[in-house]
Design an enzyme around this catalytic site. Structure first.
Site, PDB file in Angstrom:
ATOM      1  N   GLU A 138       0.881  -1.183   0.000  1.00  0.00           N
ATOM      2  CA  GLU A 138       0.000   0.000   0.000  1.00  0.00           C
ATOM      3  C   GLU A 138       0.904   1.214   0.000  1.00  0.00           C
ATOM      4  O   GLU A 138       1.672   1.416   0.946  1.00  0.00           O
ATOM      5  CB  GLU A 138      -0.886   0.019   1.256  1.00  0.00           C
ATOM      6  N   CYS A 181      -1.447   9.140   3.041  1.00  0.00           N
ATOM      7  CA  CYS A 181      -1.401   8.579   1.683  1.00  0.00           C
ATOM      8  C   CYS A 181      -2.583   9.074   0.867  1.00  0.00           C
ATOM      9  O   CYS A 181      -2.507   9.170  -0.347  1.00  0.00           O
ATOM     10  CB  CYS A 181      -1.396   7.059   1.751  1.00  0.00           C
TER      11      CYS A 181
HETATM   12  P1  NAD Z   1       8.856   4.350   4.060  1.00  0.00           P
HETATM   13  O1  NAD Z   1       8.635   3.539   2.829  1.00  0.00           O
HETATM   14  O2  NAD Z   1      10.087   5.149   4.150  1.00  0.00           O
HETATM   15  O3  NAD Z   1       8.857   3.399   5.358  1.00  0.00           O
HETATM   16  C1  NAD Z   1       7.802   2.532   5.647  1.00  0.00           C
HETATM   17  C2  NAD Z   1       8.335   1.347   6.425  1.00  0.00           C
HETATM   18  O4  NAD Z   1       9.186   0.573   5.568  1.00  0.00           O
HETATM   19  C3  NAD Z   1       9.172   1.708   7.642  1.00  0.00           C
HETATM   20  O5  NAD Z   1       8.871   0.824   8.698  1.00  0.00           O
HETATM   21  C4  NAD Z   1      10.600   1.483   7.154  1.00  0.00           C
HETATM   22  O6  NAD Z   1      11.512   1.175   8.187  1.00  0.00           O
HETATM   23  C5  NAD Z   1      10.412   0.292   6.236  1.00  0.00           C
HETATM   24  N1  NAD Z   1      11.462   0.090   5.233  1.00  0.00           N
HETATM   25  C6  NAD Z   1      12.231   1.037   4.646  1.00  0.00           C
HETATM   26  N2  NAD Z   1      13.109   0.443   3.782  1.00  0.00           N
HETATM   27  C7  NAD Z   1      12.862  -0.885   3.814  1.00  0.00           C
HETATM   28  C8  NAD Z   1      13.408  -2.017   3.134  1.00  0.00           C
HETATM   29  N3  NAD Z   1      14.389  -1.902   2.243  1.00  0.00           N
HETATM   30  N4  NAD Z   1      12.900  -3.244   3.408  1.00  0.00           N
HETATM   31  C9  NAD Z   1      11.883  -3.385   4.294  1.00  0.00           C
HETATM   32  N5  NAD Z   1      11.348  -2.358   4.983  1.00  0.00           N
HETATM   33  C10 NAD Z   1      11.804  -1.113   4.739  1.00  0.00           C
HETATM   34  O7  NAD Z   1       7.538   5.260   4.252  1.00  0.00           O
HETATM   35  P2  NAD Z   1       7.222   6.383   5.364  1.00  0.00           P
HETATM   36  O8  NAD Z   1       8.036   7.592   5.078  1.00  0.00           O
HETATM   37  O9  NAD Z   1       7.265   5.795   6.735  1.00  0.00           O
HETATM   38  O10 NAD Z   1       5.674   6.700   5.017  1.00  0.00           O
HETATM   39  C11 NAD Z   1       5.308   7.588   4.014  1.00  0.00           C
HETATM   40  C12 NAD Z   1       4.807   6.868   2.773  1.00  0.00           C
HETATM   41  O11 NAD Z   1       3.841   5.899   3.147  1.00  0.00           O
HETATM   42  C13 NAD Z   1       4.078   7.826   1.834  1.00  0.00           C
HETATM   43  O12 NAD Z   1       4.455   7.559   0.506  1.00  0.00           O
HETATM   44  C14 NAD Z   1       2.604   7.487   2.063  1.00  0.00           C
HETATM   45  O13 NAD Z   1       1.774   7.787   0.977  1.00  0.00           O
HETATM   46  C15 NAD Z   1       2.687   6.012   2.322  1.00  0.00           C
HETATM   47  N6  NAD Z   1       1.500   5.511   3.047  1.00  0.00           N
HETATM   48  C16 NAD Z   1       0.635   4.707   2.354  1.00  0.00           C
HETATM   49  C17 NAD Z   1      -0.531   4.252   2.981  1.00  0.00           C
HETATM   50  C18 NAD Z   1      -1.515   3.383   2.229  1.00  0.00           C
HETATM   51  O14 NAD Z   1      -2.298   2.688   2.871  1.00  0.00           O
HETATM   52  N7  NAD Z   1      -1.539   3.402   0.914  1.00  0.00           N
HETATM   53  C19 NAD Z   1      -0.782   4.604   4.311  1.00  0.00           C
HETATM   54  C20 NAD Z   1       0.132   5.411   4.981  1.00  0.00           C
HETATM   55  C21 NAD Z   1       1.289   5.854   4.333  1.00  0.00           C
END
Ligand code: NAD
Length: 500
Positions: A253, A287
């Site tokens: 997501e 998001c």
């Molecule tokens: P991010 O992708 O930086 O991090 C999300 C999670 O992924 C964190 O726990 C992080 O530690 C982990 N992560 C990072 N690199 C990884 C890897 N290589 N392997 C596995 N895990 C890894 O996102 P963020 O900055 O925390 O959140 C913002 C983003 O999330 C925005 O783009 C927003 O739109 C999206 N978001 C989407 C939804 C949805 O339901 N569609 C909901 C909330 C946020």
């Protein structure tokens, strides 16, 4: 005063990382203040957590749906009793304004209750007829195994529940890797499960960075499902890793460039309220945030005037202040990204209608961004109109009629959420049928989803598998079962069972 050290919740006990490394969580309104120190977990910790989950799996599965569900009821009650302290932790650590923080906690409680109710209904399959009446056919939903939930910081309590509530009730063990920006929220969640008496290894919380704690969980051969919510870039990498393992599935997501469509016949007061909520709640860090307001040119002047006047009054400040509309950005990178988008609108030649970023900061070192509103004609080569800014940054684009509004809505690579403000049900129906999105609203903001409906986007907003109520097919494997209630074998499709 030394910062408090908090631990992973692993195999039913609290423990530091094996490497002995720590990272800090800081208050985004007062970044000088350390909220706590958390384990920087690595491969050895992941190995131990996955082994514990693997050992717990059979016992948890055989406990049965109804008994498993009761743990979620206990957790929801503990959270209800702890609502205010929990909301304050969310407000402090994620910088969400206290009312939004409370809503985050309430959403988590509702999700735990939903998961409990699902389990207590006791339905985990269906009975089907067969062309041979003496056969009894049914489909049983089998748990897949070890579920990894990787969550972002912006819904630090609600989202972990969206991903783990049904996972647990349906018989999977869960390892949660919360965002490194909101580890205290993750620790608090682990505390509720501990108090509820969850068996060791069934629910674990492992802290750490994405690369060192998240990636090894995704790649581990003994994890079966990866539920990821976060940025598109990380989601894509997870999808590519999961594709290497035949037994793994994942949901991704990710982000969006969502919009509110305002039609010629719209109730403009409703349109302004929907626009403000969609563009600025959580400082635009949802998001489903609307980065675009697509307004019929016949009302664009009147709408813009009222919208900008209201955006001038939006109160930004201390997340604990009930009268604020939104709180902080999560970190300095978030502030810088928002500023880059604001500057880009000028470079791309748009009219800046409102930029409140020269107002005094609520705290001198906090991560703040104030509302930014710009306007101009639709251009699909504009970065600020088509990419996720993840900040309080919104563009007003004039369109003519519902068909053009929908075409502009669809003209980005994303497709998460959208809404239309109109008094005409025909326009609403047209938009519902033609907008390429996973979440659609009529006469509402494009934010504010609940757990009972599926939640997910199309195009680059996900991998087309919705979260929340939509997760059941990912969390279970449907086993097809056929019993013969006769004394002889009768084959279907007229196939002869005679041995010649
Ligand atoms: P991010 O992708 O930086 O991090 C999300 C999670 O992924 C964190 O726990 C992080 O530690 C982990 N992560 C990072 N690199 C990884 C890897 N290589 N392997 C596995 N895990 C890894 O996102 P963020 O900055 O925390 O959140 C913002 C983003 O999330 C925005 O783009 C927003 O739109 C999206 N978001 C989407 C939804 C949805 O339901 N569609 C909901 C909330 C946020």
């Amino acid at each position: 005063m030394a910062a408090i050290r908090m631990h992973n919740f692993m195999n039913g006990v609290w423990c530091p990382s094996q490497g002995g490394d720590w990272f800090e969580s800081r208050d985004p309104a007062h970044p000088g203040e350390v909220i706590g120190l958390f384990p920087q977990s690595g491969t050895a910790d992941i190995e131990e957590a996955v082994s514990a989950a693997d050992r717990a799996q059979e016992g948890w599965r055989s406990l049965g749906l109804v008994k498993r569900a009761e743990y979620l009821l206990r957790v929801s009650r503990l959270m209800e009793e702890d609502l205010e302290p929990l909301a304050r932790i969310i407000a402090q650590e994620a910088g969400k304004q206290i009312n939004e923080a409370r809503a985050d906690a309430v959403e988590a409680i509702h999700t735990a209750q939903y998961a409990f109710s699902f389990g207590h209904l006791g339905q985990y399959g269906r009975v089907l007829g067969d062309e041979v009446p003496t056969k009894r056919c049914y489909e049983v939903l089998e748990p897949r195994g070890v579920v990894v939930a990787i969550t972002p910081w912006n819904f630090p309590v609600a989202l972990p529940f969206w991903l783990t509530g049904l996972s647990l009730v349906l018989g999977n063990c869960v390892i949660l890797k919360p965002s490194e920006y909101t580890p205290l929220c993750g620790t608090r969640i682990a505390g509720y499960f501990e108090q509820a008496g969850i068996p060791p290894g069934v629910f674990q919380v492992i802290h750490g960075a994405g690369e060192t704690a998240g990636a090894p969980l995704v790649a581990h051969p003994k994890t079966h499902v990866v539920l990821f919510t976060g940025s598109y870039e990380v989601g894509l990498r997870i999808k590519q890793e999961v594709a290497k393992h035949a037994h793994k599935v994942c949901t991704i997501e990710t982000g969006g460039k969502n919009a509110v469509l305002v039609m010629e016949d719209a109730d403009l007061e409703m349109a302004v309220t929907a626009g403000l909520l969609s563009a600025f709640k959580t400082a635009g860090q949802r998001c489903v945030t609307a980065g675009r307001l697509l307004v019929d040119s016949r009302v664009a002047g009147r709408f813009t005037e009222r919208f900008v006047a209201s955006a001038k009054r939006v109160k930004v400040g201390n997340p604990m202040d009930e009268s604020c509309f939104y709180g902080t950005m999560i970190n300095q990178q978030g502030v810088e990204k928002g500023r880059r988008f604001n500057e880009l609108t000028r470079k791309e030649g748009f009219d800046v209608l409102l930029d409140r970023n020269d107002e005094p900061l609520p705290t001198p070192d906090g991560y703040w961004l104030r509302p930014f509103v710009y306007a101009g004609p639709w251009r699909n080569d504009s970065v600020c109109l088509t990419e996720e800014a993840f900040s309080p940054h919104v563009g007003i684009v004039p369109v003519r009629g519902v068909e053009e509004a929908v075409a502009v809505y669809n003209d980005t690579k994303y497709g998460l959420s959208g809404s239309i403000i109109t008094e005409d049900y025909r326009k609403a129906k047209y938009a519902e049928e033609h907008m390429q999105c996973g979440i659609f609203y009529w006469n509402l903001p494009c934010i504010g989803a609940g757990v009972r409906l599926p939640f997910g986007g199309v195009k680059q907003s996900g991998n087309l598998i919705p979260s929340a109520a939509g997760l059941i097919p990912v969390l279970t494997h449907p086993k097809a079962v056929t019993y013969n209630l006769d004394r002889t074998i009768v084959m279907a499709q007229g196939l002869s069972a005679e041995i010649k």
